[in-house]
Structures are given as C-alpha cells and as structure tokens.
Design a protein around this motif. Structure first.
Motif, PDB file in Angstrom:
ATOM      1  N   SER A  10     -17.164 -13.825  -7.221  1.00 16.87           N
ATOM      2  CA  SER A  10     -18.254 -14.612  -7.771  1.00 16.87           C
ATOM      3  C   SER A  10     -17.714 -15.604  -8.803  1.00 16.87           C
ATOM      4  O   SER A  10     -16.687 -15.373  -9.442  1.00 16.87           O
ATOM      5  CB  SER A  10     -19.291 -13.694  -8.423  1.00 16.87           C
ATOM      6  N   THR A  11     -18.442 -16.715  -8.949  1.00 13.70           N
ATOM      7  CA  THR A  11     -18.048 -17.722  -9.930  1.00 13.70           C
ATOM      8  C   THR A  11     -18.056 -17.138 -11.331  1.00 13.70           C
ATOM      9  O   THR A  11     -17.213 -17.477 -12.159  1.00 13.70           O
ATOM     10  CB  THR A  11     -19.001 -18.926  -9.848  1.00 13.70           C
ATOM     11  N   ALA A  12     -18.998 -16.237 -11.615  1.00 11.13           N
ATOM     12  CA  ALA A  12     -19.097 -15.643 -12.954  1.00 11.13           C
ATOM     13  C   ALA A  12     -17.851 -14.834 -13.293  1.00 11.13           C
ATOM     14  O   ALA A  12     -17.348 -14.873 -14.422  1.00 11.13           O
ATOM     15  CB  ALA A  12     -20.341 -14.774 -13.060  1.00 11.13           C
ATOM     16  N   HIS A 245     -16.632 -25.903 -11.957  1.00 10.32           N
ATOM     17  CA  HIS A 245     -17.288 -24.761 -12.584  1.00 10.32           C
ATOM     18  C   HIS A 245     -16.423 -24.127 -13.666  1.00 10.32           C
ATOM     19  O   HIS A 245     -16.936 -23.500 -14.591  1.00 10.32           O
ATOM     20  CB  HIS A 245     -17.658 -23.713 -11.529  1.00 10.32           C
ATOM     21  N   LEU A 285     -22.146 -21.228 -20.736  1.00 12.28           N
ATOM     22  CA  LEU A 285     -23.036 -20.283 -20.063  1.00 12.28           C
ATOM     23  C   LEU A 285     -23.759 -20.954 -18.902  1.00 12.28           C
ATOM     24  O   LEU A 285     -23.959 -20.351 -17.848  1.00 12.28           O
ATOM     25  CB  LEU A 285     -24.043 -19.721 -21.067  1.00 12.28           C
ATOM     26  N   ALA A 288     -21.355 -21.316 -16.038  1.00 16.02           N
ATOM     27  CA  ALA A 288     -20.931 -20.060 -15.426  1.00 16.02           C
ATOM     28  C   ALA A 288     -21.890 -19.596 -14.341  1.00 16.02           C
ATOM     29  O   ALA A 288     -21.522 -18.798 -13.481  1.00 16.02           O
ATOM     30  CB  ALA A 288     -20.804 -18.975 -16.492  1.00 16.02           C
ATOM     31  N   THR A 289     -23.132 -20.068 -14.391  1.00 21.73           N
ATOM     32  CA  THR A 289     -24.110 -19.679 -13.379  1.00 21.73           C
ATOM     33  C   THR A 289     -24.114 -20.702 -12.269  1.00 21.73           C
ATOM     34  O   THR A 289     -23.868 -21.885 -12.484  1.00 21.73           O
ATOM     35  CB  THR A 289     -25.517 -19.578 -13.985  1.00 21.73           C
TER      36      THR A 289
END
Length: 301
Positions: A10-12, A245, A285, A288-289
């Motif tokens: 996941s990108t997070a 990202h 933040l 991050a999404t």
C-alpha cells in the motif's frame, strides 16, 4: 522491469518507510553539519562516503548480489555523479545556516520533483498530490515570513543560495531514486551510490584530503551507517509507490531538523516556524492517502 515487479504494497506503508528513511537522513545531516564545521565540507563527505561504500560493499558482496545490467548501471552512475555536487552544495550551506531553515529551503525540491515525475516517469499528477504540495509550499512561505526579520549575515546568505542550488539537483535525484529502485534492489542501490560518490571525491584527495582526528571516527562511522540505512529504506519505498506520492515525505525532515538543531546546536525555532511545520505535516498526511482507481466494468482494469 528487469528483475521482476516488487510485491504489492500500500502507498501508506511505502510512505511510512520513506518517512523513517528521511528521519535517518536528518540525523545524518546533524552529524554531517558537526563534521563539516570540524573537518570542512569536502573532508567530511570524503570520509563519510568512503565509510559508507565499505559498509554497503561488505553487504553487497557478502550477499553475492548479481552485478547490475547496463540499464541499472547507467542510473547508478547518473545518480552517483549527480549526488556529488548536490551533497557539496548542501553541506557547505548547512554549515552556515540553521538546520530548520536549511531544510525549509530544500523543500522546493519535492515541488519540482512532482512535475518532473509527470515529464520523466509519465506519472499522472493527481489533484490530491498537487494540493498536498501546494499546502506544503504554503507552510514553507509561513516559515520564511516568520524569519524575515532575522539578520542572517553574508555567510548565511551564501549558504542559503548553495542549498537552493542543491535543492534543484535533488529534485532530479528524487526522480532517479524511483528509476533506480525499479531496476535494482536496495543493497545494490546503497552500494553503488556510495561507491560512485566516494570514488568521485577521491579524485581530489591528493590535493584536499586530510586524515580525520581519531576522535571524529565514531561520528564518521555513524554518519555512514545512517546514510546507508536511509538509502535502503528510501529505495525500498520508491520501488513500491510513485514518486508523486512519496515526494511530499521530504517535508517531514523539517520536524527532525528543528529538533536536532535545537538539541545539538542550540538553534531556536520561531513560533511561525511551528505553524508552517504543522501545515507541512498536514500536507504529508494528505499525500499519504490515495483514492482507489476506478475499475472499468467492461475490461476489469
């Protein structure tokens, strides 16, 4: 990709790993600032990159890692050579500018990298990523507004210009990190980046090199270890998420710079600087999404 796609992440998670990599890099910045003040910028970089190349080389050859192919080798050489003037300019400036302000100046790099990613990597710039970068840039403006009345002096002014030049090079470096991470494993990236930088600095060693005092050897080793760990983490993250990202994660380095600047060098942070930092954290933040991409009902893609 020559060596197979990296596992789905996941990108997070990639963003969190990149954040840890930036934290290690910020700690290295603090050590390098102290070394640059003691040894001079060139010698600090010469001995740090040499120690880093030895550390990364031991792991690279110990794991019997395969030698890079032509494509990966070209990216290794390009990034390694680019990192030489980038590092010299940054650490020369850092020795003359408070850490928090130096990092704030360097924040122009992710903003440039966001659009370089669209040009060089053919990444589609999402509205969320653009808004995050604009918010981060606004935070930097707030920081400068709060520091406008400070008397920096001629040396700090020249240091600021050097950091801005370094930031321009670092913007392209962010793009190269993505390309490099897609072509090579983290250990390979860390070894060749360190080795090429060390080899480049060695060219001037007959004229500029001075043996470091024994008391500085632990700091040199520590800086090398921190840089090595940061390269591993950032390479892992950039292999698993698009540059647009991860670029805003660079803003988190301001928080570390403010803390380390105060603890290590007694550099105070202005209240408006804290406001700007809060805006930067918010930008991170947001970046991050990531909204899931819509699936075409006819093709399933």
């Amino acid at each position: 990709m020559a060596r197979g796609d990296p596992p789905a992440t996941s990108t997070a998670i990639a963003f969190a790993v990149a954040t840890l990599g930036i934290a290690f890099f910020s700690a290295m910045d603090a050590v390098m600032k102290a070394l640059s003040l003691e040894l001079g910028t060139y010698n600090a970089l010469l001995w740090r990159t040499s120690a880093g190349a030895a550390l990364a080389g031991a792991l690279f050859f110990g794991l019997r890692s395969p030698w890079p192919g032509p494509g990966a080798a070209r990216v290794h050489i390009t990034r390694g050579l680019l990192s030489v003037p980038m590092a010299l300019l940054f650490f020369w400036g850092l020795a003359r500018v408070p850490m928090a302000q130096a990092i704030a100046l360097a924040f122009v790099a992710p903003l440039i990298a966001l659009y370089l990613a669209a040009i060089l990597l053919e990444e589609r710039i999402e509205r969320r990523a653009i808004l995050a970068s604009l918010l981060g840039f606004a935070g930097v403006i707030v920081i400068f507004a709060g520091q406008a009345e400070a008397e920096l002096g001629a040396e700090a002014f020249r240091g600021s210009l050097a950091i801005l030049c370094s930031a321009g090079l670092y913007a392209y470096n962010i793009i190269l990190m993505r390309r490099q991470a897609l072509l090579a494993k983290p250990v390979e990236v860390a070894f060749f980046t360190s080795a090429i930088m060390a080899g480049s600095f060695m060219l001037a060693a007959p004229f500029l090199a001075e043996p470091p005092p024994a008391g500085q050897l632990p700091a040199i080793a520590g800086a090398a270890a921190l840089a090595f760990a940061s390269l591993l983490l950032l390479s892992w993250a950039y292999a698993r998420a698009e540059a647009q990202h991860l670029a805003p994660v660079e803003y988190s380095s301001f928080i570390w710079a403010a803390i380390l600047g105060f603890v290590v060098f007694g550099e105070t942070v202005q209240p408006w600087t804290l406001v700007g930092a809060a805006m930067i954290v918010a930008a991170c933040l947001i970046a991050a999404t990531r909204r899931p991409r819509a699936v075409d009902p006819e093709t399933g893609l």
